[in-house]
Design an enzyme around this catalytic site. Structure first.
Site, short mmCIF file in Angstrom:
data_model
loop_
_atom_site.label_atom_id
_atom_site.label_comp_id
_atom_site.label_asym_id
_atom_site.label_seq_id
_atom_site.Cartn_x
_atom_site.Cartn_y
_atom_site.Cartn_z
N GLY A 1 7.83 7.58 -8.40
CA GLY A 1 6.37 7.50 -8.33
C GLY A 1 5.70 8.28 -9.43
N VAL A 2 4.40 8.48 -9.24
CA VAL A 2 3.57 9.09 -10.27
C VAL A 2 3.22 10.50 -9.83
CG1 VAL A 2 1.32 8.37 -9.36
CG2 VAL A 2 1.68 8.45 -11.83
N GLY A 3 2.91 11.36 -10.78
CA GLY A 3 2.43 12.71 -10.44
C GLY A 3 3.42 13.79 -10.84
N ILE B 1 5.17 15.97 -9.05
CA ILE B 1 6.43 16.12 -8.33
C ILE B 1 7.42 15.07 -8.81
CG2 ILE B 1 7.50 16.03 -6.04
CD1 ILE B 1 4.81 17.19 -5.00
N GLU C 1 7.56 1.43 -11.81
CA GLU C 1 6.22 0.99 -12.27
C GLU C 1 5.71 1.84 -13.41
OE1 GLU C 1 3.95 1.22 -8.68
OE2 GLU C 1 4.87 3.12 -8.19
N ILE D 1 1.89 12.74 1.11
CA ILE D 1 0.93 13.82 1.41
C ILE D 1 1.40 14.51 2.69
CG2 ILE D 1 -1.44 14.23 2.24
CD1 ILE D 1 -2.38 12.19 0.14
N GLY E 1 2.07 1.75 -5.87
CA GLY E 1 3.21 0.88 -5.65
C GLY E 1 4.19 1.42 -4.63
N LYS F 1 -1.74 23.95 -0.10
CA LYS F 1 -2.87 24.90 -0.04
C LYS F 1 -2.45 26.27 0.50
CE LYS F 1 -5.43 21.56 -1.54
NZ LYS F 1 -5.58 21.45 -2.98
#
Ligand code: 0RQ
Length: 499
Positions: free
Chosen positions: A258-260, A262, A284, A354, A378, A398
């Site tokens: 995935g994206v980000g 992490i 993707e 999340i 995706g 947080k």
């Protein structure tokens, strides 16, 4: 037919209030920039005169600030689909100002074709080259560009010299037929090419070409830290163990990531772990870490929808295109994310959650159940169809006030039926082959932060044992309610629910 070169402002004036625009790009990579920035100016001028001016945006995934950011601030967006990461867009959506349709990325192009979202009035496509006979060579992403080019009444090309013409040849442009005539998409390995290196359009539809020199607006990544390194190492150890057990073939299977921050760090850790053989990606987004892994020979081939990398990294790829040309392909999002191909190739998917609940349901999109973060992207295309579907996340967010492991997710994107593995910095919960109650034990034991373990065991006790999927419904969102009340999930007191 000669190309008609026009300014970005002239191009923007072709977009009228109420229009839907279809954009190239997937993440800030390859997204049109100059014309959308000018559309925002028109919107502001019209609003100052008391006139309405809002448009619909159809695109591949997120865009950069010159699209979602500028247009949101100008209050120029009526409707948008799909995934986005822009802070101002997010604020406007969570304020109820924009109709946001967060659909699976693989479905975006086909839902536009099926007419679910209305007509595409103007397509705005970023290119590194365009020819008078209507060949458009895309830049750093495939997205939904082939579909919006075909459907749009008019096409505007942003010819962006910030992208090298070396990009020509990297794309594999292919649009499937629609039901009832659809056949299989003939990709049998990540490196298969099935289409053309350009989009062929009717040259009469190209109403203007706007010359720009505008670099992609990709965000930089946070440096990997001990926490993301630990998550990455846990993923690598898990995959190596599954290979040793013979569940993953010794040749390995293609990965999606995935994206980000992490995801970028996880890929970095996987590349460093030499117990995992060199592997292919069918994914993707290709982020910075994958480019390094291709250079090191750890990733043998990358099939993706976009090069979502920082500009210095992208420049490095352009400069070394002789090296990368036979190791990369960029595809439209309905092909890069196609459930059919994900299932066929046996992809191992790795996405970020999340929050995750005790039974393996995953929330990827909403903060505290109601506020949109980015979107499903995706992650659903891959998770539902993967050979092994993995979700990673830190066990707390947080400063520890939020546990990522909760009794019940406050919003659900991926169900317990599709999620195989949950990995935090604490460890790995293997949910495969387990009943809901067994899954809850595995998730608390292996993934929850020590500060929250007892709270979660106590919830399970409260939920009892006499059900297939035990819950004490009045308290199921109790940790979220406590977060809203005191700002810290640790203060949750289950006794309040049994008074
Ligand atoms: O907040 O930005 O204020 O610091 O969410 O979290 O830990 O930096 O992780 O950058 O990898 O993003 C799921 C959003 C994670 C992303 C998500 C807060 C946290 C931080 C970001 P700050 P991190 P990442 C392929 C697949 C869905 C789409 C997808 C995403 C911020 O990965 O959008 O997978 N995924 N697509 O503090 C409150 C919680 C929280 C929380 C994290 N439980 N409650 N805040 N945060 N957990 C790509 C495409 O589809 C194109």
């Amino acid at each position: 037919m000669a190309l008609n070169f026009i300014s970005a402002a002239e191009a923007a004036s072709l977009v009228k209030h109420g229009y839907n625009i279809g954009l190239s790009g997937f993440t800030p990579a390859g997204t049109a920039k100059a014309v959308t920035a000018e559309i925002a100016k028109i919107a502001e001028a019209e609003h100052a005169k008391g006139n309405p001016f809002q448009i619909g945006i159809f695109t591949g995934a997120s865009t950069g600030d010159s699209c979602d950011g500028i247009l949101s601030r100008a209050k120029a967006i009526r409707y948008r689909a799909p995934y986005t990461t822009n802070t101002d867009f997010r604020k406007a959506v969570n304020n109820g100002e924009i109709a946001y349709n967060d659909i699976h990325l693989s479905q975006m192009a086909q839902e536009v074709r099926y007419g679910f979202m209305g007509n595409v009035n103007v397509a705005i496509i970023e290119a590194c080259e365009v020819t008078p006979d209507g060949k458009i060579y895309l830049t750093a992403a495939g997205g939904i560009a082939p579909t919006v080019c075909r459907l749009a009444d008019k096409i505007i090309v942003e010819l962006n010299s910030a992208h090298s013409k070396n990009m020509m040849g990297i794309h594999d442009v292919y649009e499937p037929l629609d039901p009832p005539y659809r056949r299989e998409i003939p990709i049998y390995k990540p490196s298969d090419r099935i289409g053309l290196p350009y989009i062929q359009v009717d040259p009469k539809k190209i109403v203007g070409v706007v010359e720009t020199n505008w670099p992609d607006e990709a965000r930089s990544f946070a440096e990997a830290d001990p926490l993301t390194d630990k998550i990455g190492q846990n993923v690598a150890d898990f995959l190596a163990a599954d290979m040793k057990r013979g569940i993953i073939p010794s040749t390995f299977l293609p990965l999606q990531s995935g994206v980000g921050n992490i995801a970028n760090a996880v890929l970095g850790a996987l590349g460093r772990d030499k117990t995992i053989p060199p592997f292919e990606m069918y994914t993707e987004v290709i982020q910075n870490s994958v480019i390094g892994l291709i250079r090191d020979g750890r990733v043998k081939f990358g099939s993706a929808c976009s090069l979502t990398v920082t500009n210095d990294c992208l420049q490095g790829v352009y400069d070394d295109m002789d090296f990368f040309r036979d190791k990369l392909v960029l595809r439209p999002s309905e092909i890069s994310n196609s459930p059919e191909i994900v299932r066929r190739l046996g992809i191992i998917s790795i996405n970020t959650a999340i929050e995750v609940d005790l039974y393996g349901n995953v929330n990827s999109t909403h903060i505290s159940g109601t506020k949109m973060m980015n979107g499903i992207g995706g992650s659903g295309d891959f998770t539902r169809n993967a050979y092994i579907s993995i979700f990673t996340c830190p066990s707390v967010a947080k400063e520890g006030k939020i546990s990522a492991i909760v009794p019940m997710v406050s919003h659900q994107d991926h169900s317990e039926h599709s999620v195989n593995i949950v990995i935090t910095e604490q460890g790995v919960a293997d949910l495969r082959g387990k009943s809901p109650k067994e899954r809850a034990q595995a998730i608390i034991e292996n993934c929850a932060h020590p500060d929250y373990k007892q709270l979660l065991w106590d919830y399970l006790k409260l939920a009892g044992n006499k059900a297939q999927t035990p819950h004490f419904i009045p308290a199921a969102l109790g940790m979220h309610a406590e977060l809203a009340k005191s700002g810290d999930m640790k203060n949750t007191n289950w006794a309040e629910y049994t008074k």
